[in-house]
Design a protein around this motif. Structure first.
Motif, PDB file in Angstrom:
ATOM      1  N   VAL A   1       2.789  -1.767  -8.255  1.00 48.73           N
ATOM      2  CA  VAL A   1       2.212  -1.292  -9.517  1.00 48.73           C
ATOM      3  C   VAL A   1       2.735   0.109  -9.788  1.00 48.73           C
ATOM      4  CG1 VAL A   1       0.085  -0.819 -10.791  1.00 48.73           C
ATOM      5  CG2 VAL A   1       0.133  -2.658  -9.075  1.00 48.73           C
ATOM      6  N   TYR A   2       3.381   0.274 -10.952  1.00 47.94           N
ATOM      7  CA  TYR A   2       3.908   1.580 -11.346  1.00 47.94           C
ATOM      8  C   TYR A   2       2.904   2.221 -12.308  1.00 47.94           C
ATOM      9  CZ  TYR A   2       7.266   5.034 -13.155  1.00 47.94           C
ATOM     10  OH  TYR A   2       7.898   6.196 -13.529  1.00 47.94           O
TER      11      TYR A   2
ATOM     12  N   VAL B   1      -1.970  -5.664  -3.512  1.00 44.68           N
ATOM     13  CA  VAL B   1      -0.975  -4.680  -3.956  1.00 44.68           C
ATOM     14  C   VAL B   1      -0.263  -4.092  -2.740  1.00 44.68           C
ATOM     15  CG1 VAL B   1      -0.666  -2.466  -5.134  1.00 44.68           C
ATOM     16  CG2 VAL B   1      -2.265  -4.163  -6.067  1.00 44.68           C
ATOM     17  N   LEU B   2       1.032  -4.295  -2.686  1.00 38.81           N
ATOM     18  CA  LEU B   2       1.842  -3.739  -1.597  1.00 38.81           C
ATOM     19  C   LEU B   2       1.977  -2.230  -1.756  1.00 38.81           C
ATOM     20  CD1 LEU B   2       3.861  -3.990   0.802  1.00 38.81           C
ATOM     21  CD2 LEU B   2       5.653  -4.399  -0.912  1.00 38.81           C
TER      22      LEU B   2
ATOM     23  N   GLN C   1      -6.800  -1.345  -4.430  1.00 39.59           N
ATOM     24  CA  GLN C   1      -6.770  -1.392  -2.957  1.00 39.59           C
ATOM     25  C   GLN C   1      -5.350  -1.541  -2.417  1.00 39.59           C
ATOM     26  OE1 GLN C   1      -9.599  -4.507  -1.949  1.00 39.59           O
ATOM     27  NE2 GLN C   1     -11.275  -3.314  -2.785  1.00 39.59           N
ATOM     28  N   PRO C   2      -4.456  -0.641  -2.811  1.00 36.58           N
ATOM     29  CA  PRO C   2      -3.052  -0.795  -2.390  1.00 36.58           C
ATOM     30  C   PRO C   2      -2.859  -0.570  -0.885  1.00 36.58           C
ATOM     31  CG  PRO C   2      -3.359   1.166  -3.784  1.00 36.58           C
ATOM     32  CD  PRO C   2      -4.693   0.546  -3.643  1.00 36.58           C
TER      33      PRO C   2
ATOM     34  N   GLY D   1      -9.236   6.954   2.706  1.00 33.66           N
ATOM     35  CA  GLY D   1      -8.756   6.410   3.979  1.00 33.66           C
ATOM     36  C   GLY D   1      -7.247   6.406   4.155  1.00 33.66           C
ATOM     37  N   TYR D   2      -6.518   6.885   3.157  1.00 33.62           N
ATOM     38  CA  TYR D   2      -5.045   6.919   3.275  1.00 33.62           C
ATOM     39  C   TYR D   2      -4.605   8.187   4.000  1.00 33.62           C
ATOM     40  CZ  TYR D   2      -5.039   3.174  -0.159  1.00 33.62           C
ATOM     41  OH  TYR D   2      -5.244   1.985  -0.797  1.00 33.62           O
ATOM     42  N   GLU D   3      -3.451   8.071   4.696  1.00 34.17           N
ATOM     43  CA  GLU D   3      -2.913   9.251   5.368  1.00 34.17           C
ATOM     44  C   GLU D   3      -1.422   9.404   5.131  1.00 34.17           C
ATOM     45  OE1 GLU D   3      -3.945   9.972   9.490  1.00 34.17           O
ATOM     46  OE2 GLU D   3      -5.986   9.285   9.007  1.00 34.17           O
ATOM     47  N   VAL D   4      -1.029  10.658   4.889  1.00 33.85           N
ATOM     48  CA  VAL D   4       0.393  10.956   4.685  1.00 33.85           C
ATOM     49  C   VAL D   4       1.171  10.555   5.936  1.00 33.85           C
ATOM     50  CG1 VAL D   4       2.085  12.814   4.367  1.00 33.85           C
ATOM     51  CG2 VAL D   4      -0.067  12.854   3.086  1.00 33.85           C
TER      52      VAL D   4
END
Ligand SMILES: [Zn+2]
Length: 447
Positions: free
Chosen positions: A169-170, A201-202, A402-403, A427-430
């Motif tokens: 998704v862009y 979503v990838l 929820q990518p 919950g995302y991390e660089v």
């Protein structure tokens, strides 16, 4: 399927957006934009006559030489909406790829204009219209879909690539508007479905322009209310009144036209881009008030301002270009006293626009306001809501989609930091599932 994403432009600045997605042998390019501030910083640069390599060196258009490292063929070039930072480089770069430009009707018309203005290259590009909600086959395994979004111009979409590995998704550019003045609300239902169907979503590439803003970006209907309130409060003023906004912001221009008539002033659109965008919208039957006068050429503008002064400026609302204080735009020229329009002490100038957060704009706008104030004008500033998501909108998009992986875009590192914090909270991390990129990088999503 092997999927790579090249972050070509707009990952170190707000401007010159360009991202390429390679899915095995097929490549889809999202946006080819111009960084206008890199042009305006030079005196009298005409991009129409310039070679693309010089514009790349100026930092004005994306450095697309990284594309040669992607092993595939470009099958479509997809601008998400008609803003220059998304379409402005198409006349300079698109002809190098043997691929059609695919976009919504309003965006396609603006691309057509851009190409017609091009002097340096003989550009012959296939332009294909696709509406929001529609799909297009990219290859045996990949479908592209346009999801309707809301932004500060009409006909904006977010393209989605449906691949066997999940959706890409862009997400440039949008805000979550459930009560827009023109067009349909953002299609959150579809985003939620895409987040849950198949493999989900990838990867999500997000518009971080306002990622350091807390809270939620209000709807266009809020800006319309504030504008209405301001203009009604000036109904009894019997002197000059001038308004400026983004020419491409058709909803806002439409509100200005309507409220001018409501307070008994004849609106006249003045300036090259005012004529271009509103004219294009009118040709596409976008609902605007009838019989609006608009002039784009210097001589016609001068004549119109002369007539306004002769007939009494208290009867008119010129809606002009120059909301960012661009040195050659009409409002700036009016401020410098270069036109027939004279300001008297107490005359009103309405900026229905925020400053695009960038030092060149900030400097230009400061100068323009100073010039107007020196002539006695009173400034009504920032009657505007942004076209871009703030932090709670970003959080809501993560809830909807929820990518698996995130790529923040459309900002420099400082500007992206607010997004990193918001995504961290989700919950995302660089380095794990969030990729902080730079211009000219390639990110391998699947092998
Ligand atoms: Zn935009």
């Amino acid at each position: 399927m092997e999927i790579e994403i090249a972050t070509v432009g707009g990952y170190e600045e707000v401007g010159r957006q360009m991202t390429a997605v390679r899915m095995d042998d097929e490549i889809v390019v999202f946006d080819m934009g111009l960084n206008l501030s890199q042009v305006l910083i030079h005196d009298n640069v005409q991009t129409e006559t310039m070679h693309s390599l010089d514009l790349i060196d100026m930092g004005a258009i994306p450095d697309d030489r990284i594309m040669s490292e992607l092993d595939g063929e470009v099958t479509a070039i997809v601008p998400t909406h008609g803003h220059l930072d998304h379409i402005g480089a198409i006349p300079k770069l698109a002809h190098r790829y043997d691929a059609p430009v695919v976009a919504t009707p309003f965006t396609i018309e603006l691309v057509r204009d851009q190409i017609a203005d091009e002097d340096k290259f003989d550009v012959d590009i296939d332009l294909q219209v696709m509406n929001s909600g529609e799909q297009m086959r990219i290859s045996d395994q990949v479908q592209m879909e346009f999801v309707n979004v809301t932004h500060s111009t009409i006909d904006a979409i977010n393209p989605v690539l449906h691949t066997p590995e999940g959706a890409i998704v862009y997400g440039l550019d949008k805000r979550l508007d459930h009560d827009p003045v023109l067009g349909d609300p953002i299609d959150m239902k579809r985003f939620r479905e895409i987040g849950r169907e198949g493999d989900g979503v990838l990867c999500y590439i997000e518009d971080c322009t306002n990622a350091n803003q807390k809270g939620r970006t209000p709807s266009e209907s809020v800006a319309r209310k504030e504008l209405h309130d301001t203009m009604l409060s000036l109904e009894d003023y019997d002197g000059g009144m001038v308004a400026t906004t983004f020419a491409s912001h058709i909803a806002r221009v439409s509100s200005l036209l309507e409220f001018a008539q409501e307070i008994g002033r004849e609106p006249i659109l003045l300036g090259r881009s005012m004529e271009k965008y509103t004219g294009t919208a009118t040709n596409l039957d976008v609902a605007l008030p009838d019989n609006i006068e608009m002039y784009g050429h210097r001589r016609a503008i001068d004549q119109s301002l002369e007539r306004i002064m002769e007939d009494g400026k208290e009867n008119f609302l010129p809606i002009v270009t120059g909301h960012q204080g661009e040195p050659r735009a009409l409002l700036t020229r009016m401020g410098r006293g270069e036109t027939n329009y004279d300001f008297d002490t107490g005359d009103k100038v309405i900026f229905s626009a925020g400053i695009i957060p960038e030092p060149t704009n900030e400097g230009n706008r400061y100068q323009s306001e100073r010039l107007l104030k020196m002539q006695g004008a009173r400034i009504y500033d920032d009657i505007h809501v942004s076209g871009h998501l703030s932090q709670e909108g970003h959080y809501q998009m993560l809830e909807a989609l929820q990518p698996q992986q995130l790529i923040p875009a459309h900002q420099d590192l400082k500007g992206l930091s607010g997004y990193v914090n918001t995504a961290n909270a989700f919950g995302y991390e660089v380095g794990r599932d969030m990729h902080l990129s730079r211009n000219g990088n390639i990110i391998q999503l699947t092998e």
